[in-house]
Design an enzyme around this catalytic site. Sequence first.
Site, PDB file in Angstrom:
ATOM      1  N   LYS A  79      31.091  22.266  42.754  1.00 48.89           N
ATOM      2  CA  LYS A  79      31.853  23.500  43.608  1.00 48.89           C
ATOM      3  C   LYS A  79      31.659  24.414  43.982  1.00 48.89           C
ATOM      4  O   LYS A  79      31.290  24.688  44.707  1.00 48.89           O
ATOM      5  CB  LYS A  79      33.956  23.529  43.483  1.00 48.89           C
ATOM      6  N   ASN A  80      31.443  25.244  42.914  1.00 51.07           N
ATOM      7  CA  ASN A  80      31.288  26.859  42.505  1.00 51.07           C
ATOM      8  C   ASN A  80      29.610  27.160  42.708  1.00 51.07           C
ATOM      9  O   ASN A  80      29.127  28.011  42.921  1.00 51.07           O
ATOM     10  CB  ASN A  80      31.939  27.355  41.501  1.00 51.07           C
TER      11      ASN A  80
ATOM     12  N   ARG B  23      38.969  31.364  48.963  1.00 52.14           N
ATOM     13  CA  ARG B  23      38.127  32.654  48.279  1.00 52.14           C
ATOM     14  C   ARG B  23      36.943  32.558  48.265  1.00 52.14           C
ATOM     15  O   ARG B  23      35.936  33.999  48.763  1.00 52.14           O
ATOM     16  CB  ARG B  23      38.461  32.786  46.329  1.00 52.14           C
TER      17      ARG B  23
ATOM     18  N   CYS C 164      43.681  31.161  44.761  1.00 55.76           N
ATOM     19  CA  CYS C 164      44.391  30.284  43.595  1.00 55.76           C
ATOM     20  C   CYS C 164      45.363  31.336  43.284  1.00 55.76           C
ATOM     21  O   CYS C 164      44.027  32.855  42.966  1.00 55.76           O
ATOM     22  CB  CYS C 164      43.617  29.937  42.604  1.00 55.76           C
TER      23      CYS C 164
ATOM     24  N   ARG D   2      42.788  40.058  43.660  1.00 57.34           N
ATOM     25  CA  ARG D   2      41.573  39.210  43.462  1.00 57.34           C
ATOM     26  C   ARG D   2      40.613  40.323  44.287  1.00 57.34           C
ATOM     27  O   ARG D   2      40.813  40.311  45.535  1.00 57.34           O
ATOM     28  CB  ARG D   2      40.769  38.340  44.404  1.00 57.34           C
ATOM     29  N   PRO D   3      40.392  41.602  44.515  1.00 54.17           N
ATOM     30  CA  PRO D   3      40.045  42.381  45.226  1.00 54.17           C
ATOM     31  C   PRO D   3      38.341  41.565  45.422  1.00 54.17           C
ATOM     32  O   PRO D   3      37.358  41.424  44.810  1.00 54.17           O
ATOM     33  CB  PRO D   3      39.791  44.026  43.973  1.00 54.17           C
TER      34      PRO D   3
ATOM     35  N   ASP E  48      36.154  44.906  46.496  1.00 58.21           N
ATOM     36  CA  ASP E  48      35.592  46.664  46.538  1.00 58.21           C
ATOM     37  C   ASP E  48      34.230  46.626  45.706  1.00 58.21           C
ATOM     38  O   ASP E  48      33.683  47.261  46.753  1.00 58.21           O
ATOM     39  CB  ASP E  48      36.326  47.270  45.309  1.00 58.21           C
ATOM     40  N   LEU E  49      33.998  45.387  45.161  1.00 57.05           N
ATOM     41  CA  LEU E  49      32.117  45.589  44.504  1.00 57.05           C
ATOM     42  C   LEU E  49      31.836  44.749  45.463  1.00 57.05           C
ATOM     43  O   LEU E  49      30.493  45.317  45.806  1.00 57.05           O
ATOM     44  CB  LEU E  49      32.402  44.622  43.450  1.00 57.05           C
TER      45      LEU E  49
ATOM     46  N   ASP F  11      36.921  29.690  33.921  1.00 60.53           N
ATOM     47  CA  ASP F  11      37.883  28.440  34.234  1.00 60.53           C
ATOM     48  C   ASP F  11      37.761  27.371  33.711  1.00 60.53           C
ATOM     49  O   ASP F  11      38.807  26.044  34.120  1.00 60.53           O
ATOM     50  CB  ASP F  11      36.718  28.079  35.445  1.00 60.53           C
TER      51      ASP F  11
ATOM     52  N   ILE G  28      39.651  37.632  32.017  1.00 62.48           N
ATOM     53  CA  ILE G  28      38.729  38.129  34.011  1.00 62.48           C
ATOM     54  C   ILE G  28      39.937  38.259  34.178  1.00 62.48           C
ATOM     55  O   ILE G  28      40.688  38.263  35.425  1.00 62.48           O
ATOM     56  CB  ILE G  28      38.332  36.353  33.917  1.00 62.48           C
TER      57      ILE G  28
ATOM     58  N   ARG H 139      41.499  20.839  46.115  1.00 59.12           N
ATOM     59  CA  ARG H 139      40.485  21.714  46.270  1.00 59.12           C
ATOM     60  C   ARG H 139      39.298  21.728  44.780  1.00 59.12           C
ATOM     61  O   ARG H 139      37.976  22.362  45.611  1.00 59.12           O
ATOM     62  CB  ARG H 139      41.531  23.087  45.472  1.00 59.12           C
TER      63      ARG H 139
HETATM   64  C1  UD1 Z   1      33.906  32.956  40.727  1.00 58.03           C
HETATM   65  C2  UD1 Z   1      33.787  31.600  39.956  1.00 58.03           C
HETATM   66  C3  UD1 Z   1      35.683  31.458  39.444  1.00 58.03           C
HETATM   67  C4  UD1 Z   1      35.646  31.700  38.168  1.00 58.03           C
HETATM   68  C5  UD1 Z   1      35.083  33.099  38.522  1.00 58.03           C
HETATM   69  C6  UD1 Z   1      34.750  34.155  37.048  1.00 58.03           C
HETATM   70  C7  UD1 Z   1      33.829  30.585  42.308  1.00 58.03           C
HETATM   71  C8  UD1 Z   1      33.836  30.135  44.412  1.00 58.03           C
HETATM   72  N1  UD1 Z   1      34.546  31.115  42.094  1.00 58.03           N
HETATM   73  O1  UD1 Z   1      35.007  33.711  41.147  1.00 58.03           O
HETATM   74  O2  UD1 Z   1      35.845  29.575  40.184  1.00 58.03           O
HETATM   75  O3  UD1 Z   1      36.586  31.601  38.145  1.00 58.03           O
HETATM   76  O4  UD1 Z   1      33.831  33.899  39.471  1.00 58.03           O
HETATM   77  O5  UD1 Z   1      33.124  33.213  36.346  1.00 58.03           O
HETATM   78  O6  UD1 Z   1      32.252  30.833  42.536  1.00 58.03           O
HETATM   79  N2  UD1 Z   1      36.677  42.101  40.462  1.00 58.03           N
HETATM   80  C9  UD1 Z   1      37.123  43.152  41.093  1.00 58.03           C
HETATM   81  N3  UD1 Z   1      36.374  43.457  42.710  1.00 58.03           N
HETATM   82  C10 UD1 Z   1      35.408  42.314  43.146  1.00 58.03           C
HETATM   83  C11 UD1 Z   1      35.365  41.241  42.506  1.00 58.03           C
HETATM   84  C12 UD1 Z   1      35.680  40.781  41.941  1.00 58.03           C
HETATM   85  O7  UD1 Z   1      37.271  43.827  40.048  1.00 58.03           O
HETATM   86  O8  UD1 Z   1      35.079  43.048  44.405  1.00 58.03           O
HETATM   87  C13 UD1 Z   1      37.279  41.265  39.209  1.00 58.03           C
HETATM   88  C14 UD1 Z   1      37.934  39.779  40.042  1.00 58.03           C
HETATM   89  O9  UD1 Z   1      39.763  40.467  39.989  1.00 58.03           O
HETATM   90  C15 UD1 Z   1      37.845  39.650  38.471  1.00 58.03           C
HETATM   91  C16 UD1 Z   1      36.318  40.191  38.488  1.00 58.03           C
HETATM   92  O10 UD1 Z   1      36.328  40.755  38.954  1.00 58.03           O
HETATM   93  O11 UD1 Z   1      38.748  40.302  37.839  1.00 58.03           O
HETATM   94  C17 UD1 Z   1      36.099  38.499  38.096  1.00 58.03           C
HETATM   95  O12 UD1 Z   1      35.778  38.187  39.501  1.00 58.03           O
HETATM   96  P1  UD1 Z   1      34.443  37.172  40.018  1.00 58.03           P
HETATM   97  O13 UD1 Z   1      33.538  37.096  39.693  1.00 58.03           O
HETATM   98  O14 UD1 Z   1      33.812  38.228  41.343  1.00 58.03           O
HETATM   99  O15 UD1 Z   1      34.973  36.071  40.348  1.00 58.03           O
HETATM  100  P2  UD1 Z   1      35.193  35.137  41.886  1.00 58.03           P
HETATM  101  O16 UD1 Z   1      33.282  34.846  42.679  1.00 58.03           O
HETATM  102  O17 UD1 Z   1      35.505  35.328  43.213  1.00 58.03           O
END
Ligand code: UD1
Length: 415
Positions: free
Chosen positions: A22-23, A92, A116, A121-122, A124-125, A304, A326, A396
């Site tokens: 999926k990812n 997402r 989910c 789930r911000p 900003d990055l 995960d 995380i 999902r």
């Molecule tokens: C992806 C995976 C998800 C997995 C996660 C961590 C997909 C579709 N989903 O989610 O299954 O659990 O990686 O391995 O591939 N964060 C910020 N700001 C941002 C983005 C992220 O603060 O702009 C924080 C998040 O709140 C979280 C952490 O960074 O605490 C990790 O998030 P991220 O690595 O971005 O996960 P996803 O890409 O959303």
Amino acid sequence: MASLTIIGGNQLYGKLRVQGSKNAVLPMMAAALLLPGETRLFGCPHISDVEAMAELVRTCGAKAVWQESVLCIDASMVVAGKIPAECTEKTRACVLLLGALLARCGQVTMAKPGGCAIGERPVDLHLYALKQLGAKMEGGEMLCCEAGHLTGNEILLKFPSVGATQNAVLAAVAASGITRIHNAAMEPEVEWLCRFLNKAGARISGIGTMHLEIEGGAPLHAIDFDVPSDRIVTGTYLAAVLSAGGEVLLQHVCPKELRAVSEPLIAAGGILRETKEGFLVKKQKRLRAFDYLSTAPYPGFPTDMQSQFLALAALADGTTVLEEKIFEARFHIVEELKKMGADIFLEDGCAIVNGVGKLCGSDVTALDLRGAAALVVAALAAEGTTSIEGVKYIQRGYENIVRDLSQLGADIQIG
Ligand code: UD1
């Protein structure tokens, strides 16, 4: 809403081919929007997140059709329309359309992404990375990004976010000049996206490391690509066998991507062997506790898999401390496991699990994808019948968990 009914106690035996990831495929679907012509994704999992992403891709003017297990995305025509909330709240991964549409169309307007209920789930990055490449943003209810021209730049992520790294890569392949992403996420799904794009003509180096370099502006073309195996589904099925007992050969797997999962399972007494045919998993006796485990970015222990490990720890001999670093809300599954007799308490972002050896069937509710998987893992070993509400979450990410586990001998039904 449909529920799963599992009568615990059956051991699992046989062979199972693990579905596509999926990812890995969701970012490839976004990336396909950059490739004029028809891209074909072979072995694409039929799951609701992929369906939701296919709908999003169609909203952008591309065609997405299934030919059995091949998803064909024709991105000859792409338009940067407005992507409404009813499309973005389903997955997402829609956030990846920011990078893809900026690259292809120079602009994108979308409602804030859903996903989910596993915590804040911000984005900003993601926005920071795109701004570094020259995108302009407007705030409000909708995310509006625009870039007449994207220019390569240095991007330093303060956290190695998987999605933000992927968005940065997607935009950078269309930017003029060189982009360097520092502290990039090293998850295999980032690696797969880069390999996918390189096959389509992009020039990305440093793949698999925390420093990616992208030489933007290379002409891109549509491709055929085999979707790799899903490491989290593999991990879930390893956990299922070590919960229920038995001996199973998992085929179409990538053990290298699963070290952080297989090592603690082996240390706890699980038997896992890499063979030419796949991953052989066997339970000989009750697992020992995992002592201390903490989720971390790859190559650390994946968030995960945290919920499925909670289920195993609940059954293991001894005390496990599982720390979640995380996604803070991932522990809501604890209350459901407690209904099945688990002895778990939460303190300072950690779950302290005293293994009880035996769980009992109960009526439980899943609130997220991996939590649902954990309840299945627990129910397979529980005495009596477990009814799990919230099947839509499992759909999902798991193509057909009922078919897969029934094939191995589990008593599991959907109704
Ligand atoms: C992806 C995976 C998800 C997995 C996660 C961590 C997909 C579709 N989903 O989610 O299954 O659990 O990686 O391995 O591939 N964060 C910020 N700001 C941002 C983005 C992220 O603060 O702009 C924080 C998040 O709140 C979280 C952490 O960074 O605490 C990790 O998030 P991220 O690595 O971005 O996960 P996803 O890409 O959303």
